[in-house]
Design a protein around this motif. Sequence first.
Motif, PDB file in Angstrom:
ATOM      1  N   LYS A  43       0.826  -1.203   0.000  1.00 46.47           N
ATOM      2  CA  LYS A  43       0.000   0.000   0.000  1.00 46.47           C
ATOM      3  C   LYS A  43       0.863   1.257   0.000  1.00 46.47           C
ATOM      4  N   SER A  44       1.948   1.239   0.748  1.00 51.46           N
ATOM      5  CA  SER A  44       2.842   2.391   0.809  1.00 51.46           C
ATOM      6  C   SER A  44       3.487   2.666  -0.547  1.00 51.46           C
ATOM      7  N   VAL A  45       3.965   1.612  -1.221  1.00 49.67           N
ATOM      8  CA  VAL A  45       4.591   1.784  -2.536  1.00 49.67           C
ATOM      9  C   VAL A  45       3.561   2.240  -3.561  1.00 49.67           C
ATOM     10  N   GLN A  46       2.339   1.741  -3.468  1.00 51.22           N
ATOM     11  CA  GLN A  46       1.280   2.172  -4.377  1.00 51.22           C
ATOM     12  C   GLN A  46       0.991   3.668  -4.217  1.00 51.22           C
ATOM     13  N   ASN A  47       0.974   4.147  -2.976  1.00 48.93           N
ATOM     14  CA  ASN A  47       0.761   5.578  -2.738  1.00 48.93           C
ATOM     15  C   ASN A  47       1.910   6.406  -3.300  1.00 48.93           C
ATOM     16  N   THR A  48       3.133   5.896  -3.145  1.00 48.13           N
ATOM     17  CA  THR A  48       4.304   6.597  -3.699  1.00 48.13           C
ATOM     18  C   THR A  48       4.218   6.657  -5.221  1.00 48.13           C
ATOM     19  N   ARG A  49       3.774   5.569  -5.826  1.00 54.17           N
ATOM     20  CA  ARG A  49       3.652   5.530  -7.295  1.00 54.17           C
ATOM     21  C   ARG A  49       2.605   6.528  -7.787  1.00 54.17           C
ATOM     22  N   LYS A  50       1.527   6.697  -7.035  1.00 52.64           N
ATOM     23  CA  LYS A  50       0.517   7.684  -7.424  1.00 52.64           C
ATOM     24  C   LYS A  50       1.115   9.086  -7.439  1.00 52.64           C
ATOM     25  N   ILE A  51       1.963   9.375  -6.440  1.00 50.39           N
ATOM     26  CA  ILE A  51       2.591  10.698  -6.369  1.00 50.39           C
ATOM     27  C   ILE A  51       3.551  10.910  -7.532  1.00 50.39           C
ATOM     28  N   THR A  52       4.431   9.941  -7.790  1.00 48.81           N
ATOM     29  CA  THR A  52       5.408  10.087  -8.883  1.00 48.81           C
ATOM     30  C   THR A  52       4.715  10.139 -10.242  1.00 48.81           C
ATOM     31  N   LYS A  53       3.613   9.410 -10.387  1.00 49.19           N
ATOM     32  CA  LYS A  53       2.875   9.446 -11.659  1.00 49.19           C
ATOM     33  C   LYS A  53       2.257  10.827 -11.867  1.00 49.19           C
ATOM     34  N   ALA A  54       1.698  11.400 -10.803  1.00 51.50           N
ATOM     35  CA  ALA A  54       1.131  12.746 -10.906  1.00 51.50           C
ATOM     36  C   ALA A  54       2.218  13.770 -11.226  1.00 51.50           C
ATOM     37  N   MET A  55       3.383  13.649 -10.573  1.00 55.62           N
ATOM     38  CA  MET A  55       4.487  14.577 -10.837  1.00 55.62           C
ATOM     39  C   MET A  55       5.000  14.430 -12.261  1.00 55.62           C
ATOM     40  N   GLU A  56       4.990  13.215 -12.782  1.00 58.94           N
ATOM     41  CA  GLU A  56       5.393  12.987 -14.170  1.00 58.94           C
ATOM     42  C   GLU A  56       4.467  13.717 -15.133  1.00 58.94           C
ATOM     43  N   MET A  57       3.159  13.642 -14.894  1.00 62.20           N
ATOM     44  CA  MET A  57       2.190  14.297 -15.768  1.00 62.20           C
ATOM     45  C   MET A  57       2.305  15.820 -15.674  1.00 62.20           C
ATOM     46  N   VAL A  58       2.519  16.346 -14.473  1.00 62.37           N
ATOM     47  CA  VAL A  58       2.683  17.790 -14.301  1.00 62.37           C
ATOM     48  C   VAL A  58       3.951  18.270 -15.017  1.00 62.37           C
ATOM     49  N   ALA A  59       5.044  17.507 -14.855  1.00 61.92           N
ATOM     50  CA  ALA A  59       6.304  17.878 -15.513  1.00 61.92           C
ATOM     51  C   ALA A  59       6.175  17.838 -17.029  1.00 61.92           C
ATOM     52  N   ALA A  60       5.410  16.864 -17.549  1.00 61.06           N
ATOM     53  CA  ALA A  60       5.213  16.775 -19.002  1.00 61.06           C
ATOM     54  C   ALA A  60       4.474  18.003 -19.528  1.00 61.06           C
ATOM     55  N   SER A  61       3.468  18.458 -18.764  1.00 58.10           N
ATOM     56  CA  SER A  61       2.730  19.657 -19.167  1.00 58.10           C
ATOM     57  C   SER A  61       3.619  20.896 -19.115  1.00 58.10           C
ATOM     58  N   LYS A  62       4.380  21.047 -18.034  1.00 57.78           N
ATOM     59  CA  LYS A  62       5.275  22.202 -17.898  1.00 57.78           C
ATOM     60  C   LYS A  62       6.407  22.147 -18.916  1.00 57.78           C
ATOM     61  N   MET A  63       6.834  20.931 -19.272  1.00 59.29           N
ATOM     62  CA  MET A  63       7.935  20.790 -20.220  1.00 59.29           C
ATOM     63  C   MET A  63       7.559  21.371 -21.572  1.00 59.29           C
ATOM     64  N   ARG A  64       6.355  21.092 -22.040  1.00 55.82           N
ATOM     65  CA  ARG A  64       5.920  21.625 -23.338  1.00 55.82           C
ATOM     66  C   ARG A  64       5.896  23.153 -23.327  1.00 55.82           C
ATOM     67  N   LYS A  65       5.401  23.733 -22.244  1.00 57.63           N
ATOM     68  CA  LYS A  65       5.365  25.197 -22.151  1.00 57.63           C
ATOM     69  C   LYS A  65       6.767  25.780 -22.062  1.00 57.63           C
ATOM     70  N   ALA A  66       7.655  25.116 -21.314  1.00 54.09           N
ATOM     71  CA  ALA A  66       9.032  25.598 -21.175  1.00 54.09           C
ATOM     72  C   ALA A  66       9.773  25.530 -22.508  1.00 54.09           C
ATOM     73  N   GLN A  67       9.542  24.485 -23.266  1.00 53.60           N
ATOM     74  CA  GLN A  67      10.181  24.372 -24.577  1.00 53.60           C
ATOM     75  C   GLN A  67       9.652  25.428 -25.537  1.00 53.60           C
ATOM     76  N   GLU A  68       8.364  25.726 -25.448  1.00 49.91           N
ATOM     77  CA  GLU A  68       7.801  26.779 -26.300  1.00 49.91           C
ATOM     78  C   GLU A  68       8.410  28.136 -25.970  1.00 49.91           C
ATOM     79  N   ARG A  69       8.576  28.441 -24.673  1.00 48.33           N
ATOM     80  CA  ARG A  69       9.212  29.706 -24.284  1.00 48.33           C
ATOM     81  C   ARG A  69      10.655  29.757 -24.742  1.00 48.33           C
TER      82      ARG A  69
END
Length: 302
Positions: A12-38
């Motif tokens: 359960k602990s590792v599953q919760n950690t994976r949810k956090i890293t997966k969310a951070m991955e998606m946020v970074a992917a969104s910010k990455m596109r904007k950063a590359q455009e700038r």
Amino acid sequence: MAGIKEIRTKIKSVQNTRKITKAMEMVAASKMRKAQERMRAGRPYATKVRDIAANLMQAHPDYSHPYMEERNVRAVGMVVISTDKGLCGGLNTNIMRLVLARLKEFEKQGIKVQATALGNKGAGVLTRIGANLVSQEVHLGDMPNLARLIGAIKVQIDDFVNGKIDAIYMATNRFVNTMKQDPSFIRLLPLPSGLEDPFQSEAYDVQNDEGVVKATYGWDYIYEPDSKSVIDDLLMRYVEGLVYQAVAENMASEQSARMVAMKSASDNAKKVIGELELVYNKTRQAAITKEISEIVGGAAAV
């Protein structure tokens, strides 16, 4: 049963950690596109300013701007561009390793170094090693703010113009692609005679039959109020553009590295969960088998 409960808790602990890293991955992917455009949006401006400035310097070879003056190096300024947050793989580690190597080289040559930090991670390392930190700007956010950047850089530029230091270097991560970011050590001042682009110099040069690479310009301008004032202001804007572009490159590199790091963490968490579930099933099966054996043994004894 205690072992089974511990394994279930760990899963359960590792599953919760994976949810956090997966969310951070998606946020970074969104910010990455904007950063590359700038980052890419700033290149046409820097390109045009460089072309005009290089042509003006060729048209007026008798005028030597202080930014173009080559000196005997006794003291230098170093601008270290890093991230404010971690969890982006080895991005900050690589750039700080490069900075420390250059600091040792300057120390061996007897050259004094004063540093400016753009980003919290670089400021922390420079403070810990006892570097001469003359200015810093942290908490830059996700979008480079030129006014804040120039406020920190101006200390170094003024020292260069006044002769306190003889060169200024920038350490930043150059964005190559999503999977690759190169730590780079770039000379900011004095500017090279041809004003080559430190990030994409090959895109603005042509190679002749003898294999010599030369910059080519063929423009003429009408100056207002005069050529000297235009050159002075233009070179200042060019230096500002280089600093802005370096920070934009580093921000694009940060989001790309964070996305890759978080994806790797999510994949590793998934692998750990699979291994723990296998151990859990084996342990549970062994416990059930043991209980059945005890029941059968008890029944046989009766």
